[in-house]
Design a protein around this motif. Structure first.
Motif, PDB file in Angstrom:
ATOM      1  N   ARG A  48      -8.234  -8.768  -6.937  1.00 26.30           N
ATOM      2  CA  ARG A  48      -8.058  -7.397  -6.454  1.00 26.30           C
ATOM      3  C   ARG A  48      -8.150  -7.314  -4.940  1.00 26.30           C
ATOM      4  O   ARG A  48      -7.336  -6.671  -4.286  1.00 26.30           O
ATOM      5  CB  ARG A  48      -9.090  -6.451  -7.062  1.00 26.30           C
ATOM      6  CG  ARG A  48      -8.687  -4.990  -6.967  1.00 26.30           C
ATOM      7  CD  ARG A  48      -9.877  -4.065  -6.964  1.00 26.30           C
ATOM      8  NE  ARG A  48     -10.438  -3.926  -5.634  1.00 26.30           N
ATOM      9  CZ  ARG A  48      -9.986  -3.093  -4.708  1.00 26.30           C
ATOM     10  NH1 ARG A  48      -8.978  -2.300  -4.955  1.00 26.30           N
ATOM     11  NH2 ARG A  48     -10.538  -3.050  -3.512  1.00 26.30           N
TER      12      ARG A  48
ATOM     13  N   PHE B 210     -12.876   5.338 -15.929  1.00 24.61           N
ATOM     14  CA  PHE B 210     -12.807   5.054 -14.494  1.00 24.61           C
ATOM     15  C   PHE B 210     -13.643   6.083 -13.736  1.00 24.61           C
ATOM     16  O   PHE B 210     -13.120   7.066 -13.209  1.00 24.61           O
ATOM     17  CB  PHE B 210     -11.347   5.094 -14.032  1.00 24.61           C
ATOM     18  CG  PHE B 210     -11.144   4.568 -12.636  1.00 24.61           C
ATOM     19  CD1 PHE B 210     -11.190   3.208 -12.367  1.00 24.61           C
ATOM     20  CD2 PHE B 210     -10.900   5.442 -11.579  1.00 24.61           C
ATOM     21  CE1 PHE B 210     -10.994   2.727 -11.087  1.00 24.61           C
ATOM     22  CE2 PHE B 210     -10.706   4.965 -10.289  1.00 24.61           C
ATOM     23  CZ  PHE B 210     -10.752   3.604 -10.042  1.00 24.61           C
TER      24      PHE B 210
ATOM     25  N   LEU C 298      -7.784   7.318 -15.116  1.00 28.49           N
ATOM     26  CA  LEU C 298      -6.983   6.609 -14.120  1.00 28.49           C
ATOM     27  C   LEU C 298      -5.606   6.413 -14.725  1.00 28.49           C
ATOM     28  O   LEU C 298      -5.480   5.880 -15.828  1.00 28.49           O
ATOM     29  CB  LEU C 298      -7.553   5.250 -13.752  1.00 28.49           C
ATOM     30  CG  LEU C 298      -6.677   4.542 -12.698  1.00 28.49           C
ATOM     31  CD1 LEU C 298      -7.452   4.272 -11.432  1.00 28.49           C
ATOM     32  CD2 LEU C 298      -6.094   3.261 -13.228  1.00 28.49           C
TER      33      LEU C 298
ATOM     34  N   ASP D   6      -2.619  -3.425 -10.835  1.00 30.12           N
ATOM     35  CA  ASP D   6      -1.224  -3.254 -10.450  1.00 30.12           C
ATOM     36  C   ASP D   6      -1.025  -3.668  -8.993  1.00 30.12           C
ATOM     37  O   ASP D   6      -1.963  -4.091  -8.325  1.00 30.12           O
ATOM     38  CB  ASP D   6      -0.735  -1.821 -10.720  1.00 30.12           C
ATOM     39  CG  ASP D   6      -1.404  -0.806  -9.814  1.00 30.12           C
ATOM     40  OD1 ASP D   6      -2.244  -1.204  -8.982  1.00 30.12           O
ATOM     41  OD2 ASP D   6      -1.083   0.386  -9.942  1.00 30.12           O
ATOM     42  N   TYR D   7       0.220  -3.539  -8.502  1.00 30.17           N
ATOM     43  CA  TYR D   7       0.532  -4.030  -7.151  1.00 30.17           C
ATOM     44  C   TYR D   7      -0.188  -3.231  -6.071  1.00 30.17           C
ATOM     45  O   TYR D   7      -0.304  -3.677  -4.930  1.00 30.17           O
ATOM     46  CB  TYR D   7       2.048  -4.011  -6.917  1.00 30.17           C
ATOM     47  CG  TYR D   7       2.619  -2.627  -6.749  1.00 30.17           C
ATOM     48  CD1 TYR D   7       2.797  -1.791  -7.838  1.00 30.17           C
ATOM     49  CD2 TYR D   7       2.958  -2.137  -5.494  1.00 30.17           C
ATOM     50  CE1 TYR D   7       3.295  -0.515  -7.688  1.00 30.17           C
ATOM     51  CE2 TYR D   7       3.460  -0.856  -5.330  1.00 30.17           C
ATOM     52  CZ  TYR D   7       3.621  -0.048  -6.435  1.00 30.17           C
ATOM     53  OH  TYR D   7       4.101   1.230  -6.281  1.00 30.17           O
ATOM     54  N   LEU D   8      -0.685  -2.038  -6.405  1.00 31.60           N
ATOM     55  CA  LEU D   8      -1.468  -1.251  -5.447  1.00 31.60           C
ATOM     56  C   LEU D   8      -2.921  -1.707  -5.418  1.00 31.60           C
ATOM     57  O   LEU D   8      -3.724  -1.176  -4.654  1.00 31.60           O
ATOM     58  CB  LEU D   8      -1.415   0.227  -5.818  1.00 31.60           C
ATOM     59  CG  LEU D   8      -0.054   0.914  -5.789  1.00 31.60           C
ATOM     60  CD1 LEU D   8      -0.156   2.294  -6.430  1.00 31.60           C
ATOM     61  CD2 LEU D   8       0.450   1.055  -4.370  1.00 31.60           C
ATOM     62  N   ALA D   9      -3.247  -2.656  -6.288  1.00 32.70           N
ATOM     63  CA  ALA D   9      -4.606  -3.180  -6.429  1.00 32.70           C
ATOM     64  C   ALA D   9      -5.567  -2.177  -7.053  1.00 32.70           C
ATOM     65  O   ALA D   9      -6.756  -2.180  -6.773  1.00 32.70           O
ATOM     66  CB  ALA D   9      -5.159  -3.696  -5.104  1.00 32.70           C
ATOM     67  N   SER D  10      -5.045  -1.302  -7.890  1.00 31.24           N
ATOM     68  CA  SER D  10      -5.923  -0.474  -8.728  1.00 31.24           C
ATOM     69  C   SER D  10      -6.410  -1.376  -9.857  1.00 31.24           C
ATOM     70  O   SER D  10      -5.601  -2.019 -10.509  1.00 31.24           O
ATOM     71  CB  SER D  10      -5.167   0.692  -9.355  1.00 31.24           C
ATOM     72  OG  SER D  10      -4.349   1.310  -8.411  1.00 31.24           O
ATOM     73  N   ARG D  11      -7.712  -1.409 -10.039  1.00 28.59           N
ATOM     74  CA  ARG D  11      -8.260  -2.293 -11.060  1.00 28.59           C
ATOM     75  C   ARG D  11      -9.060  -1.504 -12.087  1.00 28.59           C
ATOM     76  O   ARG D  11      -9.866  -0.663 -11.716  1.00 28.59           O
ATOM     77  CB  ARG D  11      -9.186  -3.334 -10.419  1.00 28.59           C
ATOM     78  CG  ARG D  11     -10.000  -4.107 -11.427  1.00 28.59           C
ATOM     79  CD  ARG D  11     -11.241  -4.699 -10.792  1.00 28.59           C
ATOM     80  NE  ARG D  11     -12.065  -5.338 -11.825  1.00 28.59           N
ATOM     81  CZ  ARG D  11     -13.166  -6.013 -11.566  1.00 28.59           C
ATOM     82  NH1 ARG D  11     -13.587  -6.169 -10.334  1.00 28.59           N
ATOM     83  NH2 ARG D  11     -13.862  -6.539 -12.542  1.00 28.59           N
TER      84      ARG D  11
ATOM     85  N   THR E 165     -11.781   2.093  -5.131  1.00 29.48           N
ATOM     86  CA  THR E 165     -12.514   0.846  -5.327  1.00 29.48           C
ATOM     87  C   THR E 165     -12.854   0.190  -3.988  1.00 29.48           C
ATOM     88  O   THR E 165     -13.998  -0.214  -3.763  1.00 29.48           O
ATOM     89  CB  THR E 165     -11.695  -0.127  -6.194  1.00 29.48           C
ATOM     90  OG1 THR E 165     -11.189   0.577  -7.315  1.00 29.48           O
ATOM     91  CG2 THR E 165     -12.535  -1.280  -6.662  1.00 29.48           C
TER      92      THR E 165
ATOM     93  N   LEU F 234      -6.126   7.692  -4.284  1.00 32.79           N
ATOM     94  CA  LEU F 234      -5.496   6.443  -4.696  1.00 32.79           C
ATOM     95  C   LEU F 234      -6.540   5.483  -5.268  1.00 32.79           C
ATOM     96  O   LEU F 234      -7.510   5.147  -4.585  1.00 32.79           O
ATOM     97  CB  LEU F 234      -4.785   5.821  -3.482  1.00 32.79           C
ATOM     98  CG  LEU F 234      -3.795   4.697  -3.764  1.00 32.79           C
ATOM     99  CD1 LEU F 234      -2.610   5.192  -4.575  1.00 32.79           C
ATOM    100  CD2 LEU F 234      -3.314   4.085  -2.469  1.00 32.79           C
ATOM    101  N   GLY F 235      -6.338   5.053  -6.510  1.00 32.16           N
ATOM    102  CA  GLY F 235      -7.314   4.215  -7.215  1.00 32.16           C
ATOM    103  C   GLY F 235      -7.783   3.010  -6.428  1.00 32.16           C
ATOM    104  O   GLY F 235      -8.970   2.700  -6.393  1.00 32.16           O
ATOM    105  N   THR F 236      -6.851   2.331  -5.792  1.00 26.28           N
ATOM    106  CA  THR F 236      -7.204   1.130  -5.032  1.00 26.28           C
ATOM    107  C   THR F 236      -8.157   1.442  -3.880  1.00 26.28           C
ATOM    108  O   THR F 236      -9.105   0.705  -3.628  1.00 26.28           O
ATOM    109  CB  THR F 236      -5.926   0.424  -4.517  1.00 26.28           C
ATOM    110  OG1 THR F 236      -6.292  -0.729  -3.815  1.00 26.28           O
ATOM    111  CG2 THR F 236      -5.091   1.329  -3.623  1.00 26.28           C
TER     112      THR F 236
ATOM    113  N   ASN G 116      -2.639   8.237  -9.100  1.00 27.30           N
ATOM    114  CA  ASN G 116      -3.613   7.877 -10.128  1.00 27.30           C
ATOM    115  C   ASN G 116      -4.358   9.070 -10.737  1.00 27.30           C
ATOM    116  O   ASN G 116      -4.861   8.973 -11.846  1.00 27.30           O
ATOM    117  CB  ASN G 116      -4.621   6.872  -9.563  1.00 27.30           C
ATOM    118  CG  ASN G 116      -3.959   5.617  -9.052  1.00 27.30           C
ATOM    119  OD1 ASN G 116      -4.086   5.260  -7.896  1.00 27.30           O
ATOM    120  ND2 ASN G 116      -3.226   4.940  -9.897  1.00 27.30           N
TER     121      ASN G 116
END
Lengths: 205, 196
Positions: B85, A40, A29, B120-125, A61, A56-58, A8
């Motif tokens: 998410r 972001f 992002l 996305d599938y990685l849960a980046s929002r 968060t 990693l973006g996820t 990301n």
């Protein structure tokens, strides 16, 4: 290419000055080379502590939500705000809990201790090893470039205005040499009784 | 090579999804709907691995509806997006993660504003003015960078959508059998247009 910490993109930097600290991040992002969003932000505030989360973006968060929960619980139990040093240890233990399946992040904490008035900055690796620094800490995909910029621009005992200029130039020039960072920036300059948040307009490529 | 595209205008969100259901080199279906209405003002559009997509979308839909029945209140688009998410983020670190990419298009009746979220599938929002998943993103985002404005009217938004669809028809190597264009606004979700 499929390294989780550079999917990301994004960068952060924190600097200490004279009775002040500054922390700055970029706004991108992406998914690999494709930019998905230029809004972001990666810096989050908990009481008088700030944390910049890159990687990693996820996980950025997820962790921002985990820390919000943990700091709220701390506030209720202790009936006082969390200090940057304590928060740094909270970050460290939270990351080490996931030692064998880590969050892919490179956090940076900055803040001013409300009792002593002392600036505090530190960085972490993805499993929570604290890297305490007196001058500056960097993180993210342009960390190499940031090291170079900070090493040449930073000097001891900068006043808040000069610290803002130094950290902004360090961030902007570092991210211009990184394809995965950029698209604007946010800078927080923190003094004992004032927090100034500024948005940087930068190159949009 | 599914097309999933979302565009916010001043008062609504336009959601465009391709109608072809593809497996390998075969087109199995030409009237596929890649969306689910999860709440009166929230539409979920999805792409990803064959079985996972519908399973995940309907799991979300059922849980949101259950929450609404229990609490007799409609969840806002940001609340629904947060829920989705979290579900994807927990799934990501499970034994068999959902391989699903989604767009959450909603109209927030509290703030009176349309809202589009990309996950996305990685849960980046991220909350975005316009977004696409997969190959469609490569062809449409540049067009949207040029033509999108936050104060677009619905007619103007649909015009931009048509430009995107024309470009996709021109550049994608496989015919995606037209699109379903849906609109989410203050009155809820409706199908605006279906093309061949």
């Amino acid at each position: 290419m499929s390294d989780p910490s550079s999917i990301n993109g994004g960068s952060i930097v924190a600097m200490a000055g004279k009775d002040c600290v500054a922390i700055a991040c970029d706004m991108r992002l992406g998914m690999q080379a494709l930019t998905v969003s230029n809004d972001f932000p990666k810096i989050f505030q908990y009481n008088n502590s700030f944390i910049g989360l890159t990687g990693l973006g996820t996980d950025v968060t997820t962790l921002s939500e985990v820390f919000r929960y943990k700091v709220n619980m701390y506030n209720l139990r202790e009936e006082r705000d969390i200090e940057p040093e304590t928060f740094a240890n909270l970050v460290s233990t939270t990351l080490y809990e996931k030692r064998f399946g880590p969050y892919f992040v490179g956090p940076v904490v900055a803040g001013i201790n409300s009792k002593s008035g002392k600036p505090y900055i530190c960085g972490f690796d993805l499993i929570g090893c604290i890297n305490f620094a007196k001058d500056f800490v960097v993180g993210g995909t342009s960390s190499h470039q940031l090291f170079g910029m900070c090493e040449s621009l930073w000097e001891p005992d900068l006043e808040p205005e000069d610290l803002f200029e130094t950290i902004s130039q360090a961030l902007m020039n570092a991210q211009d040499r990184d394809a995965l960072s950029g698209w604007g920036g946010i800078v927080y300059v923190i003094t004992k009784d004032k927090i100034v948040k500024r948005l940087l307009k930068t190159r949009q490529d | 090579m599914d097309v999933i595209l979302g565009i916010t205008t001043e008062k609504e969100v336009i959601v465009i999804t391709s109608r072809a259901a593809v497996r390998g080199v075969s087109i199995l279906k030409t009237d596929d709907d890649k969306t689910r209405v999860v709440a009166p003002h929230t539409l979920l559009a999805y792409t990803g691995e064959a079985g996972d997509t519908v399973q995940f979308a309907e799991y979300i839909q059922a849980n949101i509806q259950l929450h609404e029945m229990r609490n007799t209140t409609e969840l806002s688009p940001p609340a629904i997006t947060s829920f989705i998410r979290t579900q994807l983020a927990t799934s990501l670190r499970s034994r068999k993660p959902y391989n699903v990419n989604v767009l959450v298009a909603g109209f927030d009746t509290a703030t009176d504003k349309p809202e589009l979220n990309w996950i996305d599938y990685l849960a980046s929002r991220v909350k975005v003015p316009y977004a696409a998943h997969g190959y469609a993103a490569y062809y449409t985002l540049s067009l949207l960078d040029r033509w999108h404005r936050t104060d677009l009217t619905l007619a103007e938004g649909l015009e931009v959508a048509d430009m995107c669809i024309a470009e996709l028809k021109k550049r994608l190597p496989i015919d995606f059998k037209g699109v379903e264009i849906k609109v989410v606004d203050k009155d809820g979700v409706r199908t605006e247009k279906v093309t061949e």
